[in-house]
Enzyme design. Structure first.
Site, PDB file in Angstrom:
ATOM      1  N   GLY A  51       0.886  -1.235  -0.124  1.00  0.00           N
ATOM      2  CA  GLY A  51       0.059   0.021  -0.081  1.00  0.00           C
ATOM      3  C   GLY A  51       0.833   1.214   0.124  1.00  0.00           C
TER       4      GLY A  51
ATOM      5  CD  GLU B 130       1.853  -9.317   1.099  1.00  0.00           C
ATOM      6  OE1 GLU B 130       0.991  -8.454   0.776  1.00  0.00           O
ATOM      7  OE2 GLU B 130       1.696 -10.479   1.489  1.00  0.00           O
TER       8      GLU B 130
ATOM      9  N   GLY C  35       3.782  -3.250  -4.461  1.00  0.00           N
ATOM     10  CA  GLY C  35       3.345  -3.562  -6.091  1.00  0.00           C
ATOM     11  C   GLY C  35       3.472  -2.369  -6.847  1.00  0.00           C
ATOM     12  NE  ARG C  36      -1.080   2.170  -5.834  1.00  0.00           N
ATOM     13  CZ  ARG C  36      -2.548   2.410  -6.368  1.00  0.00           C
ATOM     14  NH1 ARG C  36      -2.572   2.831  -7.396  1.00  0.00           N
ATOM     15  NH2 ARG C  36      -3.297   1.545  -5.613  1.00  0.00           N
TER      16      ARG C  36
ATOM     17  CE1 TYR D 147      -7.716   3.953  -7.861  1.00  0.00           C
ATOM     18  CE2 TYR D 147      -9.695   2.148  -7.833  1.00  0.00           C
ATOM     19  CZ  TYR D 147      -8.196   2.782  -8.031  1.00  0.00           C
ATOM     20  OH  TYR D 147      -7.485   1.755  -8.563  1.00  0.00           O
TER      21      TYR D 147
ATOM     22  CB  CYS E  91     -20.192   4.610 -25.882  1.00  0.00           C
ATOM     23  SG  CYS E  91     -19.850   4.157 -27.317  1.00  0.00           S
TER      24      CYS E  91
ATOM     25  CE1 TYR F 279      -3.594  -3.161  -8.625  1.00  0.00           C
ATOM     26  CE2 TYR F 279      -2.259  -1.376  -7.935  1.00  0.00           C
ATOM     27  CZ  TYR F 279      -2.649  -2.558  -7.694  1.00  0.00           C
ATOM     28  OH  TYR F 279      -2.390  -3.226  -6.587  1.00  0.00           O
TER      29      TYR F 279
END
Length: 452
Positions: free
Chosen positions: A267, A309, A311-312, A352, A379, A409
């Site tokens: 995170g 952990e 990731g991003r 978000y 659309c 992501y």
């Protein structure tokens, strides 16, 4: 028997990327201005990538990925560092993080099988998920992965009966420690009012731990928590350490067992636009380690092996998305710049409200900057890639736009909306570009449509 996850790899040469000022501060450290408004990343011209591979296209700076892996080893030298595959996974990415001494955190049989068939050691893989399918669990047991994180009471019995006779599966219990942290309500996972984990407050975590310890085919080796995403302060992690160590002490007192591992999840927040806050990993690591040592000393516990952990924070800043402008429309006081991608290759702004800082590349403009909305081709009125973007006032069809911090992501959350096909992924390093994931073609889409 399953061997433990990889341990810390010890000290590594410090990673100190060159400073990038102003608008390029969120770009990969290898970013270099070229003539005619172009930029090079990893020694490769962005306009050359767009011309060679078409648009939309994702570009991934291999050197940036590897440097960020090393930064986590520097910050957490004795910890096991697992790359969170949900951010982005392909064969090359699995290979890079394994070469950099990281384990892998997967959330499905698909991610697991891709990694293992690429050659990633299964004993260095952890399986997560709030609702693991029978196939997910069967794949994890078949491959012999290092850990399965139990996320709900119903998983305990399902997993226990699936473990082959005569063997034991190492597991961890995911705990919701009641800490609210993260950049948006939809990505906060450490509280009791969401789908992840076993509540510490209502006793669910204690009850599940007791049940796991009663299963002869399951070996509880530690506790896990994940507070959320885009956390930019150390305080939530320090609070999590204190609460999780308190639970470790209670497990010891009630069951006579000292659990040897503590996984604090990931995170770690990154900046998507210049001036936004980002979590300082180099400062976070020593603070977390010190808090863990102090809390364990106060509780009379040995310090468990720490697991983190990211990731991003590993792959996000290493990615660039390139788009061609298809249309420019001025309506009232607003300017819409429509590009050849959109929410099918980046749903995050619609999901978000994430904000990006796109940049014109490939030509020099002397026009003053003006506020524009970079819209996608789909659309939906909500198909906006970048609201309130600052772009030259003479932006026009055919221009090339580059969106930094596009490594996480994007492709992993891409969809088949409007059947436009998902973009390719191109790696750049040492002045060379190579295709990692090819563009999804109309033939690919047609081949899945087998009924009439």
């Amino acid at each position: 028997m399953i061997t433990p996850l990889i341990a810390g790899t010890g000290p590594r040469p410090p990673h100190t990327p060159p400073a990038l000022d102003g608008a390029l501060s969120v770009w990969p450290a290898s970013t270099t201005p070229l003539a005619h408004g172009d930029l090079a990343v990893g020694g490769v011209s962005l306009t050359e990538v767009a011309d060679r591979f078409g648009t939309p296209v994702y570009l991934l700076d291999e050197g940036e990925v590897r440097a960020r892996c090393r930064a986590y080893h520097d910050a957490f030298p004795e910890a096991a560092v697992l790359y969170a595959a949900k951010a982005f996974l392909c064969r090359a990415m699995a290979h890079w993080v394994e070469e950099e001494g990281m384990g892998l955190d997967v959330c499905s049989a698909g991610e697991l099988e891709l990694a293992v068939t690429t050659g990633f050691p299964p004993e260095h893989i952890v399986l997560h998920g709030n609702a693991k399918s029978p196939y997910d669990l069967q794949a994890a047991l078949r491959f012999g992965i290092g850990r399965i994180v139990i996320d709900s009471p119903s998983e305990i019995a399902r997993l226990a009966v699936a473990v082959p006779e005569g063997s034991r599966q190492k597991v961890m219990a995911r705990v919701a420690p009641g800490i609210a942290a993260g950049g948006h309500a939809k990505i906060r996972t450490g509280t009791d009012d969401q789908k992840f984990g076993l509540s510490l407050a209502d006793g669910s975590a204690h009850h599940a731990i007791a049940r796991i310890l009663d299963q002869p085919h399951l070996e509880l080796v530690g506790l896990h928590c994940h507070l959320g995403s885009q956390i930019t302060s150390a305080k939530p992690y320090l609070a999590a350490v204190r609460r999780m160590v308190g639970l470790l002490a209670r497990v010891r007192d009630q069951h006579g067992i000292t659990l040897p591992e503590l996984d604090l999840g990931g995170g770690y927040g990154i900046a998507y636009r210049p001036g936004e806050p980002a979590l300082d990993i180099a400062a976070l690591g020593p603070r977390v380690r010190a808090e863990l040592a102090d809390s364990c000393a106060a509780a009379g516990l040995p310090v468990p092996r720490l697991i983190v952990e990211p990731g991003r924070a590993v792959v996000g800043p290493a990615g660039i998305a390139l788009y061609r402008v298809l249309a420019v429309k001025r309506t009232g006081h607003r300017t819409f710049v429509a590009v050849d991608g959109g929410m099918s290759d980046n749903p995050r702004p619609a999901l978000y409200g994430v904000r990006y800082a796109p940049r014109l590349v490939g030509r020099t403009s002397t026009a003053p900057l003006a506020t524009a909305t970079v819209a996608g081709r789909h659309c939906e009125a909500g198909d906006v890639l970048a609201g309130e973007a600052e772009l030259p006032g003479d932006i026009r069809p055919g221009d090339l736009l580059a969106v930094p911090v596009a490594g996480a992501y994007h492709l992993s959350m891409a969809s088949g909306y409007n059947l436009v096909g998902r973009p390719p992924v191109v790696a750049v390093a040492d002045g060379r570009a190579r295709l990692l994931v090819r563009r999804e073609s109309l033939d690919d889409i047609r081949s899945r449509d087998v009924g009439l």
